[in-house]
Design an enzyme around this catalytic site. Structure first.
Site, PDB file in Angstrom:
ATOM      1  CG  ASP A   1     -11.955  -6.370   6.836  1.00  0.00           C
ATOM      2  OD1 ASP A   1     -11.586  -5.810   7.894  1.00  0.00           O
ATOM      3  OD2 ASP A   1     -12.418  -5.744   5.867  1.00  0.00           O
TER       4      ASP A   1
ATOM      5  CE1 TYR B 295      -3.021  -2.995   0.148  1.00  0.00           C
ATOM      6  CE2 TYR B 295      -3.639  -2.410   2.373  1.00  0.00           C
ATOM      7  CZ  TYR B 295      -3.777  -3.222   1.272  1.00  0.00           C
ATOM      8  OH  TYR B 295      -4.676  -4.260   1.297  1.00  0.00           O
TER       9      TYR B 295
ATOM     10  CG  ASP C  51      -2.032 -20.055   0.100  1.00  0.00           C
ATOM     11  OD1 ASP C  51      -1.202 -19.884   1.013  1.00  0.00           O
ATOM     12  OD2 ASP C  51      -1.754 -20.709  -0.918  1.00  0.00           O
TER      13      ASP C  51
ATOM     14  CG  ASP D  11      -6.759  -4.307   4.285  1.00  0.00           C
ATOM     15  OD1 ASP D  11      -7.702  -4.170   5.082  1.00  0.00           O
ATOM     16  OD2 ASP D  11      -6.704  -3.726   3.184  1.00  0.00           O
TER      17      ASP D  11
ATOM     18  CE  LYS E  77       1.281 -17.757  -2.223  1.00  0.00           C
ATOM     19  NZ  LYS E  77       0.466 -18.967  -2.039  1.00  0.00           N
TER      20      LYS E  77
END
Ligand code: NAD
Length: 361
Positions: free
Chosen positions: A255, A146, A227, A251, A195
């Protein structure tokens, strides 16, 4: 102990829920012998109305002089509020980005707790969540995808976009240290999510987290690919204590984790820097649809205040007392409208604050 706390009541339901959190803090002060110096700070729409900007430099300086900040939410209804006719840098949310940057708040903490009493709100099968769960998602907030370089350009006749994901070892180390410190206050397990089978940034993340873990022999460290973590959160959420991860993965996972707990009105959060300083706020927004009606759930803000006592002031006992008071009130069957279910007793914002404060003994 005297605690110097900046208070940003904010917009919408912000003032209503922050008032209840302060009520609970005051009761904690009475019972455990603490006093508070509150500094009222204007931010978001409330600041635009007075100063024409979502936060002033003077307010940031005052915030810096506090030991922690307790905040409601900021912002209004984007369709109807005049604040959203201003250019983006003058809108309410710009105040939040500015204060996060000015105070270097790089570590975001979002607890995801499923209370046994609210398990009906959890969309997962009951056998997966029997006994509830309690995890802390720790997300790096100021680096990664980001904040990396980005561009969109035409290459060989095709529009091509590029976002870069960059972390240096120091950025990883400081959040990892925070993650292990927090695990020491909890169940002493860190799941570092990356990852690393694909990304260089993840391989560096894993290496630095391994190094930091050597200073915390009591904490169990495991690595999990993002994942797999997304699957495990809905398959076996009880396995997690602290999930430590970078900005974009955090992020998404935070959620997902909050979704499995049920109501937004229950979700606390904190953003910390390298010192004990933190900004504590509910995860939800300013809920303009219910503002001023006295029906908002203040529990997320009250639990954020508990986090403030634990992480900024090391008052673990007092924080646990607030958390236990919340559980007790839920056990007694009191509910605000967002978590209401059949057979329970409906209460408003202020009554919920009174009930929780009443259990601080
Ligand atoms: P929201 O979280 O404010 O509301 C979403 C839904 O959840 C609404 O139906 C609302 O009534 C309900 N809700 C939220 N908190 C609740 C509570 N404590 N008790 C009961 N119900 C609650 O999200 P939104 O409507 O997308 O955003 C409204 C405003 O809040 C926008 O201006 C947005 O930018 C702002 N916002 C601010 C923050 C922040 O200050 N950190 C975070 C998110 C959104």
């Amino acid at each position: 102990m005297n605690l110097k706390i900046g208070v940003i009541k904010g917009d919408g339901i912000g003032p209503e829920v922050v008032t209840e959190a302060m009520k609970v803090l005051d009761k904690v002060g009475e019972v455990y012998g603490h006093t508070y110096s509150y500094e009222q700070l204007l931010m978001g729409g409330a600041s635009i109305d007075v100063h024409g900007v979502p936060i002033t430099d003077e307010m940031i300086e005052t915030a810096k002089s506090c030991e922690a900040i307790l905040m409601g939410s900021i912002g209004g209804d984007a369709k109807t509020s005049p604040w959203y006719k201003l250019e983006p840098s003058k809108r309410p949310e710009a105040g939040l980005l500015k204060i996060r940057k000015a105070l270097n708040l790089f570590a975001n903490l979002r607890p995801a707790v499923l209370y046994d009493e609210l398990k009906g709100a959890c969309p997962l099968k009951e056998e997966l969540t029997e006994g509830g769960f309690d995890m802390m998602i720790m997300r790096e907030l100021t680096g990664g995808l980001y904040f990396g370089e980005r561009k969109t350009e035409e290459i060989d006749g095709l529009m091509t976009a590029c976002d870069s994901l960059t972390y240096n070892e120091e950025e990883i180390r400081r959040i990892a240290i925070r993650g292990f410190d927090i695990a020491m206050k909890r169940n002493k397990k860190v799941t570092s999510v990356d990852k690393a089978n694909v990304l260089d940034s993840s391989r560096l993340w894993r290496k630095v987290v391994e190094e930091v873990s050597k200073d915390y022999p009591e904490v169990t460290l495991e690595h999990m690919l993002v994942d797999n973590c997304a699957m495990q959160l809905v398959k076996n959420p009880k396995q997690f204590d602290v999930i430590l991860t970078e900005n974009m993965f955090g992020d998404i996972l935070s959620d997902e984790a909050s979704m499995v707990t049920g109501s937004i009105g229950m979700l606390a959060s904190a953003s910390l820097n390298e010192t004990k300083f933190g900004l504590y706020e509910p995860s939800g927004g300013s809920a303009p649809d219910i503002a001023g009606k006295g029906i908002a759930n203040p529990i997320a803000t009250i639990l954020s205040a508990a986090m403030m006592l634990r992480f900024s002031f090391d008052l673990d006992r007092e924080a646990s007392v607030i958390e236990a008071a919340v559980e007790k009130v839920l056990e007694e069957g009191y509910r605000t409208i967002d978590i209401m279910s059949e057979g329970k007793t409906l209460v408003g914002t202020s009554e919920m604050g009174d009930l929780i404060a009443g259990h601080i003994i």
